[in-house]
Motif scaffolding. Structure first.
Motif, PDB file in Angstrom:
ATOM      1  N   CYS A   6       0.826  -1.208   0.000  1.00 53.39           N
ATOM      2  CA  CYS A   6       0.000   0.000   0.000  1.00 53.39           C
ATOM      3  C   CYS A   6       0.858   1.255   0.000  1.00 53.39           C
ATOM      4  O   CYS A   6       1.967   1.266   0.524  1.00 53.39           O
ATOM      5  CB  CYS A   6      -0.892   0.022   1.240  1.00 53.39           C
ATOM      6  SG  CYS A   6      -1.998  -1.390   1.315  1.00 53.39           S
ATOM      7  N   TRP A  31      -7.378 -10.317   9.324  1.00 55.63           N
ATOM      8  CA  TRP A  31      -7.617  -9.908   7.949  1.00 55.63           C
ATOM      9  C   TRP A  31      -7.045 -10.899   6.952  1.00 55.63           C
ATOM     10  O   TRP A  31      -7.592 -11.104   5.891  1.00 55.63           O
ATOM     11  CB  TRP A  31      -6.998  -8.528   7.744  1.00 55.63           C
ATOM     12  CG  TRP A  31      -7.591  -7.752   6.635  1.00 55.63           C
ATOM     13  CD1 TRP A  31      -8.844  -7.847   6.114  1.00 55.63           C
ATOM     14  CD2 TRP A  31      -6.960  -6.725   5.895  1.00 55.63           C
ATOM     15  NE1 TRP A  31      -9.031  -6.939   5.128  1.00 55.63           N
ATOM     16  CE2 TRP A  31      -7.873  -6.232   4.968  1.00 55.63           C
ATOM     17  CE3 TRP A  31      -5.691  -6.152   5.935  1.00 55.63           C
ATOM     18  CZ2 TRP A  31      -7.575  -5.216   4.091  1.00 55.63           C
ATOM     19  CZ3 TRP A  31      -5.405  -5.138   5.063  1.00 55.63           C
ATOM     20  CH2 TRP A  31      -6.343  -4.678   4.150  1.00 55.63           C
ATOM     21  N   PRO A  43     -15.463  -2.364  -1.810  1.00 55.85           N
ATOM     22  CA  PRO A  43     -14.970  -1.244  -1.012  1.00 55.85           C
ATOM     23  C   PRO A  43     -16.004  -0.118  -0.904  1.00 55.85           C
ATOM     24  O   PRO A  43     -16.858   0.043  -1.778  1.00 55.85           O
ATOM     25  CB  PRO A  43     -13.738  -0.766  -1.781  1.00 55.85           C
ATOM     26  CG  PRO A  43     -13.308  -1.951  -2.582  1.00 55.85           C
ATOM     27  CD  PRO A  43     -14.573  -2.676  -2.925  1.00 55.85           C
ATOM     28  N   ALA A  70      -7.972   5.101   0.389  1.00 60.36           N
ATOM     29  CA  ALA A  70      -8.392   3.732   0.130  1.00 60.36           C
ATOM     30  C   ALA A  70      -7.139   2.882  -0.024  1.00 60.36           C
ATOM     31  O   ALA A  70      -6.183   3.290  -0.680  1.00 60.36           O
ATOM     32  CB  ALA A  70      -9.238   3.661  -1.135  1.00 60.36           C
ATOM     33  N   LEU A  71      -7.144   1.709   0.581  1.00 53.08           N
ATOM     34  CA  LEU A  71      -6.010   0.800   0.547  1.00 53.08           C
ATOM     35  C   LEU A  71      -6.452  -0.573   0.079  1.00 53.08           C
ATOM     36  O   LEU A  71      -7.559  -1.008   0.374  1.00 53.08           O
ATOM     37  CB  LEU A  71      -5.395   0.656   1.946  1.00 53.08           C
ATOM     38  CG  LEU A  71      -4.962   1.924   2.657  1.00 53.08           C
ATOM     39  CD1 LEU A  71      -4.665   1.634   4.117  1.00 53.08           C
ATOM     40  CD2 LEU A  71      -3.757   2.509   1.975  1.00 53.08           C
ATOM     41  N   GLY A  72      -5.583  -1.276  -0.605  1.00 53.37           N
ATOM     42  CA  GLY A  72      -5.822  -2.657  -0.980  1.00 53.37           C
ATOM     43  C   GLY A  72      -6.821  -2.824  -2.106  1.00 53.37           C
ATOM     44  O   GLY A  72      -7.269  -1.855  -2.720  1.00 53.37           O
ATOM     45  N   SER A  73      -7.168  -4.096  -2.353  1.00 54.11           N
ATOM     46  CA  SER A  73      -8.115  -4.414  -3.414  1.00 54.11           C
ATOM     47  C   SER A  73      -8.704  -5.793  -3.160  1.00 54.11           C
ATOM     48  O   SER A  73      -8.234  -6.530  -2.291  1.00 54.11           O
ATOM     49  CB  SER A  73      -7.419  -4.374  -4.778  1.00 54.11           C
ATOM     50  OG  SER A  73      -6.398  -5.353  -4.830  1.00 54.11           O
ATOM     51  N   TYR A  76      -9.258  -7.693   0.271  1.00 52.47           N
ATOM     52  CA  TYR A  76      -8.312  -7.079   1.209  1.00 52.47           C
ATOM     53  C   TYR A  76      -8.280  -5.572   1.032  1.00 52.47           C
ATOM     54  O   TYR A  76      -7.285  -5.001   0.620  1.00 52.47           O
ATOM     55  CB  TYR A  76      -6.917  -7.669   1.005  1.00 52.47           C
ATOM     56  CG  TYR A  76      -6.909  -9.165   1.113  1.00 52.47           C
ATOM     57  CD1 TYR A  76      -7.015  -9.782   2.344  1.00 52.47           C
ATOM     58  CD2 TYR A  76      -6.826  -9.959  -0.022  1.00 52.47           C
ATOM     59  CE1 TYR A  76      -7.035 -11.169   2.451  1.00 52.47           C
ATOM     60  CE2 TYR A  76      -6.840 -11.339   0.075  1.00 52.47           C
ATOM     61  CZ  TYR A  76      -6.935 -11.935   1.315  1.00 52.47           C
ATOM     62  OH  TYR A  76      -6.961 -13.280   1.413  1.00 52.47           O
ATOM     63  N   TRP A  77      -9.366  -4.903   1.319  1.00 52.97           N
ATOM     64  CA  TRP A  77      -9.438  -3.460   1.168  1.00 52.97           C
ATOM     65  C   TRP A  77      -9.716  -2.822   2.520  1.00 52.97           C
ATOM     66  O   TRP A  77     -10.225  -3.463   3.437  1.00 52.97           O
ATOM     67  CB  TRP A  77     -10.528  -3.050   0.167  1.00 52.97           C
ATOM     68  CG  TRP A  77     -11.922  -3.482   0.555  1.00 52.97           C
ATOM     69  CD1 TRP A  77     -12.560  -4.622   0.163  1.00 52.97           C
ATOM     70  CD2 TRP A  77     -12.825  -2.803   1.423  1.00 52.97           C
ATOM     71  NE1 TRP A  77     -13.806  -4.687   0.729  1.00 52.97           N
ATOM     72  CE2 TRP A  77     -13.999  -3.581   1.508  1.00 52.97           C
ATOM     73  CE3 TRP A  77     -12.769  -1.609   2.135  1.00 52.97           C
ATOM     74  CZ2 TRP A  77     -15.103  -3.206   2.280  1.00 52.97           C
ATOM     75  CZ3 TRP A  77     -13.864  -1.233   2.904  1.00 52.97           C
ATOM     76  CH2 TRP A  77     -15.011  -2.028   2.959  1.00 52.97           C
ATOM     77  N   ALA A  79     -10.777   1.395   3.922  1.00 54.77           N
ATOM     78  CA  ALA A  79     -11.014   2.796   3.592  1.00 54.77           C
ATOM     79  C   ALA A  79     -10.921   3.605   4.875  1.00 54.77           C
ATOM     80  O   ALA A  79     -11.454   3.204   5.914  1.00 54.77           O
ATOM     81  CB  ALA A  79     -12.388   2.975   2.956  1.00 54.77           C
ATOM     82  N   LYS A 100     -13.429  -1.792   6.861  1.00 51.71           N
ATOM     83  CA  LYS A 100     -12.865  -2.871   6.053  1.00 51.71           C
ATOM     84  C   LYS A 100     -13.781  -4.077   6.128  1.00 51.71           C
ATOM     85  O   LYS A 100     -14.641  -4.159   7.000  1.00 51.71           O
ATOM     86  CB  LYS A 100     -11.467  -3.239   6.515  1.00 51.71           C
ATOM     87  CG  LYS A 100     -11.388  -3.891   7.875  1.00 51.71           C
ATOM     88  CD  LYS A 100      -9.944  -4.175   8.237  1.00 51.71           C
ATOM     89  CE  LYS A 100      -9.837  -5.201   9.323  1.00 51.71           C
ATOM     90  NZ  LYS A 100     -10.064  -6.567   8.893  1.00 51.71           N
TER      91      LYS A 100
END
Length: 186
Positions: A6, A31, A43, A70-73, A76-77, A79, A100
């Motif tokens: 990230c 997670w 997300p 916003a992190l990840g995808s 595995y995200w 905000a 999340k």
């Protein structure tokens, strides 16, 4: 490390206090073990869930524009959204939200796994005090001012730091109710 892919967050000085608490929620929660039976919701925009008007109404302090990330995808995200005082002469206030997907079959299971992981990694002192009256299982850490709520497929972590009048848990519950009311039904 889970967040190594990230981008780092750029923050104002007030948000720097809330972000470590919010990131602790990412790192301490189960997670990495998203199970096949739990489909992760798409997300969300944390700043759409926690608005400037919410923070100002609950805390009674004017805050500036939100700092969202916003992190990840995929499953595995995460905000994040943080608000800080708009006026530099006011007592410091920083309010943050992290949302999340928790990855468990239900919120009660996710909460139990979260508490077990905190206890295993940080000891009993890190286990939050259970909180009743919210949309799902929740825990409060008075030392950090962090309220964690598991609702549907989401883990919501609210954090407030600084000087303000009133009960920190009560404020956190008010914010949690506002955020919960805006969560999508996946």
């Amino acid at each position: 490390m889970l967040l190594s892919h990230c981008e780092p967050c750029s923050t104002s000085s007030g948000s720097r206090l809330a972000i470590p608490l919010l990131l602790a929620g990412i790192l301490c929660a189960p997670w990495a073990a998203v199970r096949a039976e739990a489909v992760a919701p798409p997300p969300v925009d944390a700043c759409a869930l926690l608005t400037k008007a919410d923070v100002e109404a609950v805390y009674g302090s004017v805050v500036g524009v939100p700092n969202g990330k916003a992190l990840g995808s995929g499953p595995y995200w995460a905000a994040m959204c943080n608000y800080d005082n708009a006026h530099t002469d006011a007592p410091m206030l920083s309010v943050g939200l992290l949302v999340k997907a928790h990855g468990a079959a239900d919120p009660a299971q996710a909460y139990a796994e979260y508490v077990d992981e905190l206890r295993r990694e940080l000891g009993d002192v890190a286990v939050p005090v259970p909180v009743e009256g919210l949309a799902g299982p929740a825990g409060w850490d008075a030392d950090t001012g962090q309220l964690t709520v598991f609702e549907g497929p989401y883990q919501i972590i609210l954090s407030a730091s600084g000087r303000f009048a009133g009960d920190r848990l009560s404020f956190g519950k008010q914010i949690a109710e506002r955020v919960s009311g805006r969560l999508p039904n996946p």
